[in-house]
Design an enzyme around this catalytic site. Structure first.
Site, PDB file in Angstrom:
ATOM      1  N   GLY A   1       0.786  -1.244   0.000  1.00 56.69           N
ATOM      2  CA  GLY A   1       0.000   0.000   0.000  1.00 56.69           C
ATOM      3  C   GLY A   1       0.810   1.282   0.000  1.00 56.69           C
ATOM      4  O   GLY A   1       0.351   2.323  -0.498  1.00 56.69           O
TER       5      GLY A   1
ATOM      6  N   ASP B   1      -5.303   2.291  10.260  1.00 54.46           N
ATOM      7  CA  ASP B   1      -6.715   1.956  10.447  1.00 54.46           C
ATOM      8  C   ASP B   1      -6.873   1.358  11.851  1.00 54.46           C
ATOM      9  O   ASP B   1      -7.044   2.101  12.814  1.00 54.46           O
ATOM     10  CB  ASP B   1      -7.144   1.000   9.324  1.00 54.46           C
ATOM     11  CG  ASP B   1      -8.610   0.600   9.378  1.00 54.46           C
ATOM     12  OD1 ASP B   1      -9.379   1.231  10.128  1.00 54.46           O
ATOM     13  OD2 ASP B   1      -8.997  -0.341   8.663  1.00 54.46           O
TER      14      ASP B   1
HETATM   15  P1  IMP Z   1      -4.312  -1.612  10.081  1.00 55.85           P
HETATM   16  O1  IMP Z   1      -3.340  -2.685  10.453  1.00 55.85           O
HETATM   17  O2  IMP Z   1      -5.739  -1.962  10.415  1.00 55.85           O
HETATM   18  O3  IMP Z   1      -3.946  -0.239  10.585  1.00 55.85           O
HETATM   19  O4  IMP Z   1      -4.407  -1.614   8.531  1.00 55.85           O
HETATM   20  C1  IMP Z   1      -3.511  -1.073   7.748  1.00 55.85           C
HETATM   21  C2  IMP Z   1      -3.629  -1.673   6.364  1.00 55.85           C
HETATM   22  O5  IMP Z   1      -4.990  -1.989   6.004  1.00 55.85           O
HETATM   23  C3  IMP Z   1      -3.173  -0.629   5.411  1.00 55.85           C
HETATM   24  O6  IMP Z   1      -1.802  -0.772   5.166  1.00 55.85           O
HETATM   25  C4  IMP Z   1      -4.017  -0.897   4.186  1.00 55.85           C
HETATM   26  O7  IMP Z   1      -3.345  -1.801   3.351  1.00 55.85           O
HETATM   27  C5  IMP Z   1      -5.270  -1.548   4.699  1.00 55.85           C
HETATM   28  N1  IMP Z   1      -6.421  -0.586   4.726  1.00 55.85           N
HETATM   29  C6  IMP Z   1      -7.013  -0.044   5.809  1.00 55.85           C
HETATM   30  N2  IMP Z   1      -8.026   0.786   5.447  1.00 55.85           N
HETATM   31  C7  IMP Z   1      -8.057   0.764   4.093  1.00 55.85           C
HETATM   32  C8  IMP Z   1      -8.892   1.434   3.108  1.00 55.85           C
HETATM   33  O8  IMP Z   1      -9.796   2.238   3.394  1.00 55.85           O
HETATM   34  N3  IMP Z   1      -8.618   1.134   1.804  1.00 55.85           N
HETATM   35  C9  IMP Z   1      -7.635   0.273   1.423  1.00 55.85           C
HETATM   36  N4  IMP Z   1      -6.825  -0.349   2.306  1.00 55.85           N
HETATM   37  C10 IMP Z   1      -7.043  -0.110   3.624  1.00 55.85           C
HETATM   38 MG    MG Z   2      -1.234  -2.175   3.331  1.00 58.96          MG
END
Ligand code: IMP
Ligand code: MG
Length: 180
Positions: free
Chosen positions: A38, A96
């Protein structure tokens, strides 16, 4: 698709992020690590705007198992570079739940990094499931599923130069398309 951040807005946000990181680290050498996939687009834009000497590496993390909600987190450090005794800056597309950056920060410390800080393009205003917060943030965004500028849905849309919100109908259409 509804545009949330235009190409010009993203540019300005990345420039602001780079200036904040520059003011924090000065000319100290920095090991900058992209969390793939990402952060691919952000990373390329960001490292070219930072002024200090840099070592650059990547780690692979994935938590989206084919959907828009977070699944089991997998981290692959096979391509990692040496971080022992170095100041590390982790770069990701979005914060996120926070699990990815929390886990990868811990890994860097386990590998002997002197310090670990984190930079993200987007900070989703939602319930986080960890204590840590990103150190450098370009934009705060509402709790909606976004794509573009590196962010995907089912590995699509990463190449869009702007950031867009996918509607439920578009999510469904992309999922149906992916199955064919
Ligand atoms: P976390 O571990 O929940 O903070 O997620 C982080 C990863 O989830 C990011 O690196 C993204 O790849 C993916 N992610 C979280 N929200 C979104 C979104 O709205 N669109 C696309 N990818 C997302
Ligand atoms: Mg990611």
């Amino acid at each position: 698709m509804r545009t949330l951040l235009s190409e010009a807005e993203l540019n300005a946000g990345v420039q602001k992020l780079a200036s904040e990181i520059d003011s924090h680290y000065g000319i100290r050498p920095l090991t900058v690590i992209a969390i793939m996939t990402g952060s691919l687009v952000l990373f390329a834009d960001l490292i070219r705007r930072l002024s200090m000497p840099q070592r650059v590496g990547v780690v692979q993390a994935s938590s989206y198992r084919g959907g828009t909600t977070s699944g089991q987190l997998q981290v692959d450090d096979a391509m990692m570079i040496e971080v022992k005794g170095r100041d590390v800056l982790l770069v990701d597309d979005i914060f996120d739940t926070g699990k990815t950056l929390d886990r990868v920060s811990g890994m860097m410390l386990e590998h002997g990094a002197t310090s670990v800080q984190t930079a993200v393009l987007l900070h989703k205003l939602t319930q986080h499931s960890v204590e840590m917060r990103p150190d450098f943030v370009a934009f705060e965004i509402p709790d909606e599923f976004v794509v573009g500028y590196g962010l995907d849905y089912l590995d699509m849309y990463r190449n869009l130069p702007y950031l867009a919100v996918l509607s439920p109908a578009e999510i469904e259409a992309t999922a149906a398309e992916s199955e064919t």
